[in-house]
Motif scaffolding. Structure first.
Motif, PDB file in Angstrom:
ATOM      1  N   ILE B  22       0.895  -1.021  -0.028  1.00  0.00           N
ATOM      2  CA  ILE B  22      -0.282   0.081   0.190  1.00  0.00           C
ATOM      3  C   ILE B  22       0.958   1.278  -0.057  1.00  0.00           C
ATOM      4  N   LEU B  49      -9.963   8.454  -3.092  1.00  0.00           N
ATOM      5  CA  LEU B  49     -10.716   8.443  -1.466  1.00  0.00           C
ATOM      6  C   LEU B  49     -11.576   7.967  -1.590  1.00  0.00           C
ATOM      7  N   THR B  52     -10.497   4.039  -1.708  1.00  0.00           N
ATOM      8  CA  THR B  52      -9.199   4.150  -0.465  1.00  0.00           C
ATOM      9  C   THR B  52     -10.242   2.856   0.878  1.00  0.00           C
ATOM     10  N   THR B  53     -11.669   3.530   0.582  1.00  0.00           N
ATOM     11  CA  THR B  53     -12.636   3.670   1.605  1.00  0.00           C
ATOM     12  C   THR B  53     -12.651   1.609   2.302  1.00  0.00           C
ATOM     13  N   LEU B  55     -10.128   0.363   2.152  1.00  0.00           N
ATOM     14  CA  LEU B  55      -8.963  -0.469   2.969  1.00  0.00           C
ATOM     15  C   LEU B  55      -9.244  -0.189   3.968  1.00  0.00           C
ATOM     16  N   GLN B  59      -4.087   2.019   6.017  1.00  0.00           N
ATOM     17  CA  GLN B  59      -4.209   1.784   4.878  1.00  0.00           C
ATOM     18  C   GLN B  59      -4.701   2.199   4.310  1.00  0.00           C
ATOM     19  N   GLY B  60      -5.713   2.830   4.285  1.00  0.00           N
ATOM     20  CA  GLY B  60      -6.562   3.545   3.330  1.00  0.00           C
ATOM     21  C   GLY B  60      -5.474   5.468   3.495  1.00  0.00           C
ATOM     22  N   ALA B 334     -10.627  12.597   4.622  1.00  0.00           N
ATOM     23  CA  ALA B 334     -10.981  11.293   4.789  1.00  0.00           C
ATOM     24  C   ALA B 334     -10.427  11.052   6.709  1.00  0.00           C
ATOM     25  N   TYR B 338     -12.671   8.094   8.695  1.00  0.00           N
ATOM     26  CA  TYR B 338     -12.467   7.283   8.623  1.00  0.00           C
ATOM     27  C   TYR B 338     -12.904   7.054  11.014  1.00  0.00           C
TER      28      TYR B 338
END
Lengths: 342, 505
Positions: B22, B49, B52-53, B55, B59-60, B334, B338
Motif C-alpha cells: 500500500i 478517496l 481507499t474506503t 481498505l 491503510q487508506g 478523509a 475514517y
C-alpha cells in the motif's frame, strides 16, 4: 477551432455514457420480493458498510467494531465501520436509512439517542423509528455520572445538593438536546427536584468527545455508560459519582449505586442495535438477526463485549422493535415533563 | 523517549507485505500524478478517496499520505525537465533546474532534488515525533473556545495567502461556509437550508465538491488551453556527482530547517518557504551571478524547503486538525470519514494508527528515494502523455469517484456543477482555496462556536477570558503580521519570475 469543438463533443459523449451507466445502476435494485425462497440467499457478496452516527471511541462505535470483526470473519466479506457524527446521530442515520441504497450493504448501528430519544424530544422529527427496520439489539449498559477528577463532590448525593443550590452552574455534555445524556440528566434532576431548564447543555459528537470535555474541565458533568466513562476514569482524569445499575459495577467497586444513595426512580438505560432502511429485503435483515443471535451464544463474542465494557442484551427483530416503541412512549412523557420536547 | 517506542511500534506494524504494498502503491501513484500534467495531489487524493474506503482506515491513510508526498517528488521532475512548475511551490525549482537540464545536467538536478526531498521529509518526520508528545500533553486543555479561535485565526491567515485580495478570499470563504451549513444541523439534528428539497437534507459531500473543483475544473481548463506536450530535455546521467552533493549539502540542510520550522506555523505555505530558501541560497552563495543560469544549490534549497514544509504541515493537521493546504484539507476530510477527529486527542485515542501512518511516511520516503532515481527516465517519458488521453481518464475516474461516495447521482451532479463553478472561478480570478477550507472546516467551526456559547451562556468574552484561547489570539496577531509581510514578498517574487498572477498554496 474545429479540432477543439470535436474534442469537446467527444468529452461530453464520454461524460454522458458514464452518467448513464451510473444512473442505470441506481435503478436496477436487487428485487426485494423473495420469489425464489428455496434458493440460498447470496448475501453478502461484497463489502458491507456499518454506519456509526457518533464519533469513534464511544460505546456504539466499539460495539459496531466488535460486530464487524466477528461477522466479516464469519461471512468472508469485509465489513467496514464508518463514523458519521453530528446532529445527535441523525446525520449518520439519515445517510444510512434514507440516502444509501436499501440493499442490505449499508447497516446503521443505532442507540437511544438517534431513535427513541430524538423522536421523543422533537415534535417534528426528520427521522422516526418507523424509518428503521430493526434487526437486533446487541448490547446494553447502565449509566454513570462522571465529573472532573479533582471536583469537590464525593458522590452523587453531595453533587445533587450543589446542583439544587446552583442549577445555573451545571453544564452537561450531550450529543443533542434530546440525546441519551439529556434524558439521564432530566430524569435525575426531576428526582432531586432541581430545575432542568436552568442548567445548560453543551453539545458533543459522542461519548468520547463528552468525556474529554469533562476531563478537561470545559463541562461539569457527563452522563454515559460505565464503559464509555471507564477509560478516562481509570486514567484518573474523571471521578464517577454513582452508577445507576442495581449492583455496584465490578470495574469500579468503590462507586456507589444510585439506590444506595437513596435515588430510586432512575430508569434510563443505554442500548445499541442494528437497523436497516425500510426497503431492505426481509431475508437480509433475517440473516443479520440470526447471525447476531448466534454471536451472543459464542463465548468469544461475549468476551469481546466485556473488553469494551458493555453488557450483552440481545433482542430479536420483533422484540427489539417492540422495546423501542415502548421506550419511545415512555421518553416522550419524560421529555414533555422536563421541557425537552420542542 | 516514549515517542521513539511508539514510532518503533508503528514501524513493526507497517512491515507486513500488504502494508508495504500500500505504501509503495501510494507513493508511486503520487509520483505519477505529480508528473502528469493536469492532475495535482489534491484532485488525486479526492478522486481516490472513495477507493481507499475499501481498505482498512490505517491503510487508506497510509496510501493517501503516500500520494501526497509522492506528488511533491513528482512535481520537481516536470519543473526541471520541461520548465513546467506543477504547483507554484515548484517555481523556484524551474529557475535553476531547467537551465541545468539544458546544460545536460538534468540528472544532477533531479538527483539532488530527490535527495533534498528525502532529507527534508526525514527532518519533518523527526520534528513530528518530537512535537507530538508535547501537544498530546496539552490535549485535554483544548476546549471548544480554544478550537474556535484556533480555526478562525488559521483561516484568516490562510485567506491572506491565496495570492488574491483579502476581500475576495473572505467572500469565497463565506460561500464555502454556507455550503457546509446545508443539511442536518450539527448540534440541533434538524435539517436546514434544504429549501424543501429532500436531496439537500443530507448536505453536500465534501469529496464530490473537491473532485469537481480540482479534477473536473482541470479538464475544463485543459480543453481551453489546448495543452500540447512540450519537448523535454534529454537526461544523460541520473546520479548526481560527488561535487554536486558537496555543493548542495548545506543548501539541503538550510532549506529543510527553514521549511520545517516555518511549516509548523499555520498559514506559511510551501511556496513561501521555497522562495525564501531560493533567495537565501542566492544571498549566501559566493557566486550569486550563477543563480538563474544553473546553480545546483538553487534546486537543492527550494526542493528541500517545500518538502519540509509539506511534512511540517502534518503537525498542525494531526495535532490541531488544521490543514495548511488543499491536499491536507482533503486528507482532513478523509480522516474524519475514517472516524478520526484530528486534534490533540487523536494521539491519545488513536495513537496506534497515527504512529503507523507516521512510520509509513518514513518508509515511503525511502521507497521514493530508492525508486525515483533509477525510474527518472520512465517518469520523464510519462510527461509526454498527451492531454487528450489524460482528460477523458480524469473525467471518468472523477465521475465514478463522486458517485461511489454515497452511491448517489446527486453527488455526481454536485461534482459537475462545482467543476463548472471552479472553471469560472479560475477564469474570473476568484480563489478556490478559501472556499474548500471553509467547506471542510465549516461544521467544526460551527459546533465549537455553539459549544462555546453553551458553556458561557452566550457570553462572547469566553474567547478572551480563557488563557489558552487568549494566547492563541495574541499569537495570531503576530502570525498575521509575519504572513502578510512574507506574502507580499512572495507575491512580488512570483510576479518577477513568472510574469503572471498565480493562486498558490
Amino acid at each position: 477551432m474545429r479540432k477543439k469543438s470535436l474534442r469537446a463533443a467527444i468529452y461530453s459523449f464520454i461524460l454522458a455514457v458514464v452518467l448513464a451507466a451510473c444512473s442505470s445502476s441506481t435503478t436496477s435494485r436487487p428485487s426485494t420480493s423473495g420469489g425464489n425462497e428455496k434458493q440460498e440467499l447470496a448475501y453478502p457478496t461484497r463489502q458491507i458498510e456499518l454506519v456509526v452516527p457518533f464519533a469513534a471511541g464511544g460505546g456504539v462505535d466499539l460495539a459496531a467494531r466488535a460486530v464487524a470483526d466477528y461477522l466479516s470473519e464469519k461471512w468472508g466479506e469485509p465489513i467496514v465501520v464508518t463514523n458519521k457524527p453530528g446532529g445527535g446521530g441523525i446525520i449518520g442515520a439519515q445517510y444510512a436509512l434514507k440516502e444509501a441504497r436499501p440493499d442490505g450493504y449499508t447497516v446503521l448501528v443505532n442507540n437511544n439517542s438517534s431513535t427513541t430519544m430524538y423522536e421523543a424530544g422533537n415534535s417534528n422529527p426528520t427521522l422516526t423509528i418507523d424509518d428503521n427496520k430493526f434487526a437486533s439489539r446487541i448490547a446494553g449498559g447502565a449509566l454513570a455520572f462522571g465529573v472532573k477528577a479533582d471536583a469537590e463532590w464525593k458522590d452523587l448525593k453531595e453533587f445533587s445538593e450543589w446542583v439544587k443550590k446552583n442549577p445555573e452552574k451545571l453544564t452537561w455534555a450531550s450529543v443533542g438536546p434530546s440525546g441519551f445524556s439529556a434524558f439521564g440528566v432530566a430524569e435525575w434532576l426531576k428526582a432531586i427536584g432541581a430545575d432542568f431548564k436552568k442548567t445548560s447543555m453543551v453539545s458533543s459528537e459522542g461519548a468520547a468527545d463528552s468525556t474529554a470535555k469533562v476531563a478537561g474541565g470545559h463541562v461539569v458533568l457527563a452522563v454515559h455508560t460505565v464503559g464509555e466513562l471507564a477509560a478516562l476514569a481509570e486514567a484518573g482524569k474523571i471521578k464517577l459519582l454513582a452508577v445507576s445499575s442495581d449492583e455496584r459495577n465490578p470495574l469500579f467497586p468503590d462507586v456507589p449505586t444510585v439506590k444506595e444513595l437513596g435515588f430510586d426512580q432512575l430508569t434510563v438505560q443505554w442500548w445499541t442495535g442494528l437497523s436497516f432502511a425500510p426497503g431492505t429485503p426481509d431475508e437480509i435483515v433475517k440473516k443479520w438477526d440470526e447471525a447476531v443471535g448466534q454471536m451472543q451464544n459464542d463465548e468469544a463474542f461475549i468476551e469481546e463485549l466485556e473488553k469494551i465494557k458493555l453488557e450483552p442484551a440481545y433482542l430479536n427483530s420483533s422484540e427489539f422493535a417492540k422495546a423501542v416503541k415502548e421506550e419511545k412512549e415512555r421518553y416522550t412523557k419524560l421529555a414533555e415533563e422536563a421541557g425537552i420536547r420542542k | 523517549m516514549e515517542t521513539i517506542m511508539y514510532l518503533w511500534g508503528g514501524l513493526s506494524e507497517v512491515i507486513t507485505p500488504s502494508n508495504l504494498f500500500i505504501v509503495l502503491l501510494g507513493s508511486l501513484l503520487g509520483t505519477l500524478v505529480g508528473v502528469l500534467p493536469g492532475l495535482g495531489p489534491t484532485s488525486a487524493i479526492a478522486v481516490l478517496l472513495p477507493v481507499t474506503t475499501i481498505l482498512e482506515p490505517a491503510q487508506g491513510l497510509m496510501m493517501m499520505a503516500g500520494i501526497y508526498y509522492g506528488s511533491m517528488y513528482g512535481g520537481s521532475t516536470t519543473a526541471i525537465l520541461m520548465n513546467i512548475p506543477g504547483e507554484s511551490s515548484s517555481v523556484p525549482t524551474t529557475l535553476d533546474g531547467y537551465p541545468l537540464a539544458k546544460m545536460g545536467r538534468a540528472g544532477s538536478a533531479l538527483g539532488i532534488a530527490a535527495i533534498g526531498s528525502f532529507s527534508a521529509g526525514i527532518i519533518g518526520l523527526l520534528g513530528l515525533v518530537l512535537f507530538a508528545p508535547f501537544l498530546a500533553d496539552q490535549a485535554l486543555k483544548f476546549g471548544p473556545p480554544e478550537y474556535f479561535t484556533l480555526m478562525l485565526i488559521a483561516l484568516l491567515v490562510l485567506f491572506n495567502l491565496t495570492g488574491y485580495s483579502l476581500r475576495k478570499s473572505i467572500l469565497m470563504g463565506l460561500f464555502g461556509f454556507f455550503v457546509s451549513l446545508v443539511g442536518i444541523g450539527m448540534t440541533t439534528g434538524m435539517p436546514r437550508f434544504n429549501f424543501g428539497f429532500s436531496f439537500l437534507t443530507g448536505g453536500f459531500d465534501m469529496v464530490s465538491i473537491i473532485i469537481g473543483l480540482f479534477a473536473i475544473t482541470e479538464v475544463l481548463k485543459g480543453l481551453e488551453e489546448d495543452r500540447t506536450a512540450r519537448k523535454r530535455v534529454k537526461i544523460k546521467r541520473v546520479y548526481p556527482t560527488k561535487k554536486d552533493l558537496q555543493q548542495s549539502k548545506n543548501a539541503i540542510l538550510r532549506g529543510s530547517l527553514l521549511g520545517f520550522f516555518l511549516g509548523i506555523l499555520p498559514g506559511i505555505s510551501a511556496t513561501i518557504t521555497s522562495f525564501l530558501s531560493y533567495d537565501l541560497e542566492k544571498k549566501l552563495s559566493k557566486q550569486p551571478e550563477k543563480f538563474g543560469k544553473g546553480a545546483i544549490e538553487g534546486v537543492a534549497g527550494p526542493e528541500s524547503a517545500n518538502n519540509a514544509t509539506s511534512s511540517g504541515g502534518f503537525i498542525p493537521l494531526l495535532s490541531l486538525g488544521i490543514p495548511a493546504s488543499p491536499p491536507l484539507a482533503v486528507l482532513l476530510a478523509a480522516l474524519m470519514i475514517y472516524g478520526l477527529t484530528p486534534g490533540p486527542l487523536l494521539f491519545e485515542q488513536n495513537s496506534q494508527m497515527v504512529w503507523m501512518v507516521i512510520a509509513s511516511m518514513l518508509l515511503g520516503n525511502i521507497f521514493l528515494l530508492v525508486l525515483n532515481l533509477p525510474l527518472v527516465g520512465l517518469w520523464a517519458k510519462l510527461t509526454e502523455v498527451p492531454f487528450g488521453i489524460l482528460a477523458p481518464i480524469i473525467l471518468l475516474v472523477s465521475v465514478l469517484g463522486a458517485y461511489s461516495v454515497r452511491n448517489s447521482m446527486f453527488d455526481v451532479t454536485v461534482a459537475i456543477i462545482f467543476g463548472i463553478l471552479g472553471y469560472l472561478f479560475h477564469k474570473f480570478h476568484w480563489p478556490i482555496i478559501p472556499f474548500v477550507l471553509c467547506t471542510v472546516l465549516g461544521p467544526k467551526i460551527e459546533s465549537s462556536f455553539i459549544q462555546s456559547m453553551e458553556m458561557s451562556s452566550g457570553n462572547l468574552f469566553i474567547f478572551v477570558e480563557r488563557p489558552i484561547s487568549l494566547a492563541i489570539l495574541l499569537l495570531a496577531v503576530v502570525f498575521l503580521v509575519i504572513s502578510i509581510f512574507l506574502m507580499k514578498r512572495t507575491k512580488k517574487r512570483l510576479m518577477q519570475e513568472t510574469g503572471e498572477k498565480m493562486e498558490f498554496s
